[in-house]
Design a protein around this motif. Structure first.
Motif, PDB file in Angstrom:
ATOM      1  N   ILE A   6       2.824  -1.130  15.127  1.00 20.88           N
ATOM      2  CA  ILE A   6       2.756  -0.201  13.995  1.00 20.88           C
ATOM      3  C   ILE A   6       1.776   0.913  14.345  1.00 20.88           C
ATOM      4  N   GLY A   7       2.234   2.157  14.276  1.00 22.86           N
ATOM      5  CA  GLY A   7       1.392   3.301  14.593  1.00 22.86           C
ATOM      6  C   GLY A   7       0.271   3.483  13.592  1.00 22.86           C
ATOM      7  N   GLN A  11      -0.176   2.449   9.583  1.00 26.61           N
ATOM      8  CA  GLN A  11      -1.264   1.549   9.174  1.00 26.61           C
ATOM      9  C   GLN A  11      -2.085   2.177   8.042  1.00 26.61           C
ATOM     10  N   ILE A  12      -2.359   3.483   8.160  1.00 24.07           N
ATOM     11  CA  ILE A  12      -3.125   4.188   7.119  1.00 24.07           C
ATOM     12  C   ILE A  12      -2.324   4.237   5.816  1.00 24.07           C
ATOM     13  N   LEU A  13      -1.013   4.473   5.922  1.00 25.81           N
ATOM     14  CA  LEU A  13      -0.155   4.489   4.730  1.00 25.81           C
ATOM     15  C   LEU A  13      -0.162   3.138   4.017  1.00 25.81           C
ATOM     16  N   ILE A  14      -0.111   2.078   4.814  1.00 21.37           N
ATOM     17  CA  ILE A  14      -0.152   0.732   4.232  1.00 21.37           C
ATOM     18  C   ILE A  14      -1.486   0.511   3.517  1.00 21.37           C
ATOM     19  N   GLY A  15      -2.589   0.920   4.184  1.00 24.46           N
ATOM     20  CA  GLY A  15      -3.911   0.804   3.564  1.00 24.46           C
ATOM     21  C   GLY A  15      -4.004   1.619   2.287  1.00 24.46           C
ATOM     22  N   LEU A  16      -3.406   2.823   2.303  1.00 24.22           N
ATOM     23  CA  LEU A  16      -3.399   3.703   1.134  1.00 24.22           C
ATOM     24  C   LEU A  16      -2.644   3.053  -0.026  1.00 24.22           C
ATOM     25  N   ALA A  17      -1.446   2.535   0.266  1.00 26.31           N
ATOM     26  CA  ALA A  17      -0.619   1.910  -0.772  1.00 26.31           C
ATOM     27  C   ALA A  17      -1.305   0.675  -1.362  1.00 26.31           C
ATOM     28  N   PRO A 200      -7.504   2.061   8.679  1.00 27.37           N
ATOM     29  CA  PRO A 200      -6.721   1.522   7.556  1.00 27.37           C
ATOM     30  C   PRO A 200      -7.574   0.739   6.552  1.00 27.37           C
ATOM     31  N   ILE A 201      -8.574  -0.009   7.064  1.00 25.91           N
ATOM     32  CA  ILE A 201      -9.462  -0.773   6.179  1.00 25.91           C
ATOM     33  C   ILE A 201     -10.323   0.185   5.351  1.00 25.91           C
ATOM     34  N   GLY A 202     -10.830   1.248   6.005  1.00 30.77           N
ATOM     35  CA  GLY A 202     -11.639   2.240   5.307  1.00 30.77           C
ATOM     36  C   GLY A 202     -10.851   2.952   4.219  1.00 30.77           C
ATOM     37  N   VAL A 203      -9.615   3.327   4.532  1.00 29.51           N
ATOM     38  CA  VAL A 203      -8.745   3.992   3.556  1.00 29.51           C
ATOM     39  C   VAL A 203      -8.472   3.073   2.372  1.00 29.51           C
ATOM     40  N   PHE A 204      -8.177   1.814   2.659  1.00 31.24           N
ATOM     41  CA  PHE A 204      -7.934   0.834   1.603  1.00 31.24           C
ATOM     42  C   PHE A 204      -9.117   0.760   0.641  1.00 31.24           C
TER      43      PHE A 204
END
Length: 425
Positions: A6-7, A11-17, A200-204
């Motif tokens: 997963i690019g 990963q950032i989109l998943i964290g965002l969602a 991704p963790i930070g965005v989440f």
């Protein structure tokens, strides 16, 4: 069998969602905020840890490689001229959208929640008295270590450029120093790749905190302001930046594809700092010389915040409209002229747009209390502003590089959307 990967963007989109979902579930829950906040802070602190060393090392290496004080002076002049032209256009677009769509017209202030703006007032009072001369003087640090500690990007750029000229001036004796900073630059880019795994963790965490604090419902009363603001920013990117990109012979949409990971991360975190190291790398890969990339991008973080300046013009008129104050075209041009000065030199201050707006509203006699009504959705608007800022500074690198006759477009990299892994060394 090829391993599925997963690019970073996904990963950032998943964290965002996930952040939006979790934040919505735990809306108003202080315990959830206290758990999520450290996740975002961890990532932001890690990024801030590496930004300054990369900027210092890259500028020293770039300027020492140029080795010509006259060339550096010419580069600085061209950069600032371009920044001011685009800033004026951004302010004009903000005023036009505010006048055409009237986002503050008919707003019932009693239906809006107010937030405290006292944390910005002291800085804003100082900013009111700033002049262009003050901004120029503050570029020269009296204590370079203090400037580094405070993240004063303009002072850091000035000192690093001067240091790079010194390294070049002493010739062979400066080679060990140059080799050292080249090693620092390469090492810090490797560290950047490591830190980006936390994105991704930070965005989440950051999005989760925002939604759990304010809720999606906070957008409803000020929905028109949000729509007009995002409409103005979309227009600026798709029309103004597209025209500029076409003039310098590059496809804006292909450039945006190269920067997709960084733009998504900037949007999610509301921080341009989080993407500075990778944007610097990618602009070099696209064909801009290190000396220009390392000078233009950090300088742009103070002098070329297109999204922020556009919003400041729009928000000033929004508050006037909300209070039923009619501003003449000359008064609006006065606000525009004032913002050209007040928006410079404070990029390192938290809540920069609020500080600038407070100083501007006080100076032109508009009610500063109006800012309390939009403070709740400022984080949502800041996400879009940050994207415009990043795109604007990335495009500025290409414009200045072309102006200097030193842009060698890497067509393969551009056509592939910068899909290669970031490798250093």
């Amino acid at each position: 069998m090829k391993r599925f990967k997963i690019g970073l963007a996904y990963q950032i989109l998943i964290g965002l969602a996930l952040g939006v979902i979790v934040g919505s579930i735990f809306y108003g829950n202080e315990t959830a905020v206290s758990i999520l906040q450290p996740l975002g802070d961890l990532f932001l602190r890690a990024i801030k840890m590496i930004v300054i060393p990369i900027v210092i090392a890259s500028i020293i290496v770039g300027v020492a490689g140029t080795g010509d004080g006259k060339s550096v002076g010419r580069l600085g002049f061209k950069t600032l001229v371009y920044f001011e032209i685009v800033t004026i256009i951004a302010l004009a677009i903000g005023l036009i959208f505010a006048n055409v769509f009237q986002p503050g017209e008919g707003i019932d202030r009693s239906s809006l929640e107010t937030s405290s703006i006292s944390q910005y007032e002291e800085t804003a009072e100082t900013q009111e008295d700033r002049t262009i001369v003050d901004t120029i003087l503050e570029i020269i640090p009296t204590n370079v270590f203090q400037a580094i500690g405070e993240g004063d990007m303009l002072a850091i750029v000035f000192f690093s450029a001067l240091f790079g000229l010194g390294v070049a001036a002493i010739g062979q004796k400066g080679q060990p120093v140059l080799n050292f900073f080249e090693g620092v630059s390469q090492t810090m880019f490797w560290v950047t790749n490591l830190v980006m795994k936390l994105a991704p963790i930070g965005v989440f965490g950051l999005i989760g905190v925002t939604v759990s604090k304010f809720g999606i419902s906070s957008l409803v009363p000020l929905g028109k302001l949000a729509l007009v603001t995002y409409g103005a920013m979309a227009f600026f990117i798709l029309v103004i930046f597209s025209i500029i990109a076409k003039i310098v012979g590059i496809n804006l949409f292909k450039m945006l594809k190269v920067l997709k990971d960084e733009l998504l991360l900037a949007f999610s975190t509301s921080s341009g700092e989080t993407v500075l190291p990778r944007v610097m790398y990618k602009m070099e890969r696209m064909g801009a010389p290190k000396s220009i990339v390392s000078f233009v991008l950090p300088t742009g973080y103070t002098f070329n915040l297109d999204g922020s300046t556009m919003y400041q013009a729009l928000a000033s008129l929004f508050i006037a409209q909300m209070y039923g104050i009619d501003l003449t075209i000359w008064q609006q041009l006065g606000i525009m002229a004032l913002l050209i000065v007040t928006s410079k030199g404070i990029a390192a201050v938290p809540g920069t747009s609020f500080v600038v707006l407070l100083a501007t509203l006080s100076s032109v006699g508009l009610p500063v209390e109006g800012l309390a009504f939009i403070a709740g959705i400022d984080r949502i608007l800041d996400m879009g502003r940050t994207v415009v800022n990043v795109v604007g500074n990335s495009l500025a690198v290409i414009v200045v590089s072309k102006w200097e006759g030193k842009f060698n477009l890497n067509k393969d990299y551009l056509e592939n959307g910068g899909s290669e892994e970031v490798k250093v060394g």
